[in-house]
Design a protein around this motif. Structure first.
Motif, PDB file in Angstrom:
ATOM      1  N   PHE A 108       0.820  -1.203   0.000  1.00  0.00           N
ATOM      2  CA  PHE A 108       0.000   0.000   0.000  1.00  0.00           C
ATOM      3  C   PHE A 108       0.859   1.260   0.000  1.00  0.00           C
ATOM      4  O   PHE A 108       0.584   2.210  -0.736  1.00  0.00           O
ATOM      5  N   VAL A 109       1.887   1.281   0.828  1.00  0.00           N
ATOM      6  CA  VAL A 109       2.769   2.455   0.883  1.00  0.00           C
ATOM      7  C   VAL A 109       3.436   2.685  -0.469  1.00  0.00           C
ATOM      8  O   VAL A 109       3.542   3.821  -0.942  1.00  0.00           O
ATOM      9  N   THR A 110       3.890   1.608  -1.108  1.00  0.00           N
ATOM     10  CA  THR A 110       4.516   1.735  -2.429  1.00  0.00           C
ATOM     11  C   THR A 110       3.530   2.282  -3.450  1.00  0.00           C
ATOM     12  O   THR A 110       3.867   3.162  -4.257  1.00  0.00           O
ATOM     13  N   LEU A 111       2.304   1.787  -3.407  1.00  0.00           N
ATOM     14  CA  LEU A 111       1.282   2.284  -4.323  1.00  0.00           C
ATOM     15  C   LEU A 111       0.937   3.733  -4.024  1.00  0.00           C
ATOM     16  O   LEU A 111       0.693   4.529  -4.942  1.00  0.00           O
ATOM     17  N   LEU A 112       0.944   4.096  -2.750  1.00  0.00           N
ATOM     18  CA  LEU A 112       0.667   5.476  -2.370  1.00  0.00           C
ATOM     19  C   LEU A 112       1.733   6.417  -2.927  1.00  0.00           C
ATOM     20  O   LEU A 112       1.431   7.530  -3.362  1.00  0.00           O
ATOM     21  N   LEU A 113       2.986   5.987  -2.935  1.00  0.00           N
ATOM     22  CA  LEU A 113       4.061   6.803  -3.499  1.00  0.00           C
ATOM     23  C   LEU A 113       3.837   7.047  -4.986  1.00  0.00           C
ATOM     24  O   LEU A 113       4.147   8.121  -5.509  1.00  0.00           O
ATOM     25  N   ALA A 114       3.294   6.044  -5.669  1.00  0.00           N
ATOM     26  CA  ALA A 114       2.985   6.226  -7.091  1.00  0.00           C
ATOM     27  C   ALA A 114       1.815   7.183  -7.267  1.00  0.00           C
ATOM     28  O   ALA A 114       1.804   7.999  -8.201  1.00  0.00           O
ATOM     29  N   TYR A 115       0.844   7.117  -6.380  1.00  0.00           N
ATOM     30  CA  TYR A 115      -0.372   7.915  -6.521  1.00  0.00           C
ATOM     31  C   TYR A 115      -0.171   9.376  -6.148  1.00  0.00           C
ATOM     32  O   TYR A 115      -0.652  10.270  -6.840  1.00  0.00           O
TER      33      TYR A 115
END
Length: 280
Positions: free
Chosen positions: A258-265
């Motif tokens: 989730f944190v990795t995806l949040l960085l992309a978002y």
């Protein structure tokens, strides 16, 4: 008219959240939803679905903003709860899910977002954007779900350590939540569905970029984080399937993805803003 309907939906969600708070959390009585309660939840959910469809697909102009993103996230949360409650007992989650839905459902009427350029009004682009919002929303729900599981697990360990010396810490709302194994099974169903939506988001993003600019999405840090998160969730699901990963291992992988995806978002709202920036 849409503003009035959004208000009705929010009021219905809030009334149901208050009802379940009184009959479950405050009373401390775990019980599944009665048939009339399921129908009462389904009614505003259907109206909410129609409003989102009108705003995201039927409207001549396409708008993108946090109002629609949060409204979609809680629409998805209510839909998942309602569907899952038909098969497993999820008593105790109703006040939380419906209360948040009451706050977020009317946001598109209050914060409709910015109108995107004309070429983004096509059905494939709208579909990509909605898939992206649903994928991020589902993983956000999964991350919050994982944190709730972490809290329940710690309280259970604390109760065992202090057995016989003090009251169990799973009193109040935590005491009527579903069993930890039920919460864990739900978590992996959320992750599995989110993984499918994320895969479709990446695929439709590449298709739209190819159609508009004649080349796939550029490989920058935003795309990198999205792809890395895809691999993290793929490994988590594979670990669950072949090695039986569960408990804290699964929770850590979930939060890492989730944190990795949040960085992309955060940097670009995924592919949507990448395309808008390149067009400006």
């Amino acid at each position: 008219m849409p503003i009035l309907l959004y208000g009705i939906v929010a009021t219905a969600y809030a009334a149901l959240a208050l009802h379940f708070w009184h009959t479950r959390w405050k009373a401390g009585k775990p019980q599944d939803a009665a048939p009339w309660e399921r129908i009462a939840i389904l009614a505003p959910l259907l109206v909410h679905s129609w409003l989102l469809y009108q705003g995201l697909f039927a409207a001549a102009e396409f708008r993108f903003g946090f109002g629609y993103a949060l409204s979609c996230m809680l629409w998805l949360g209510v839909l998942i709860y309602w569907t899952e409650s038909l098969f497993v007992k999820l008593e105790g989650l109703q006040p939380l899910v419906l209360g948040l839905a009451a706050l977020c459902a009317p946001l598109p009427a209050l914060f409709p977002g910015l109108v995107t350029p004309a070429y983004t009004h096509s059905l494939p682009f709208r579909l990509h954007t909605v898939l992206a919002m649903l994928a991020y929303s589902l993983f956000t729900i999964a991350a919050l779900h994982a944190m709730l599981m972490t809290l329940v697990e710690r309280r259970l360990h604390h109760r065992r350590a202090g057995a016989g010396t003090q009251p169990g810490p799973l009193a109040g709302p935590l005491a009527i939540l579903p069993p930890l194994l039920t919460l864990e099974s739900l978590l992996f169903r959320l992750i599995g569905l989110g993984f499918v939506l994320l895969t479709l988001t990446l695929a439709t993003g590449m298709f739209n970029s190819e159609e508009i600019f004649g080349r796939p999405v550029p490989f920058n840090h935003k795309t990198l984080f999205a792809v890395v998160s895809w691999f993290i969730f793929a490994l988590l699901l594979a670990g669950r399937r072949f090695y039986g990963w569960r408990g804290r291992t699964a929770l850590r992988w979930t939060l890492a993805g989730f944190v990795t995806l949040l960085l992309a978002y955060v940097g670009s709202r995924f592919v949507v803003e990448v395309i808008l920036q390149r067009a400006s």
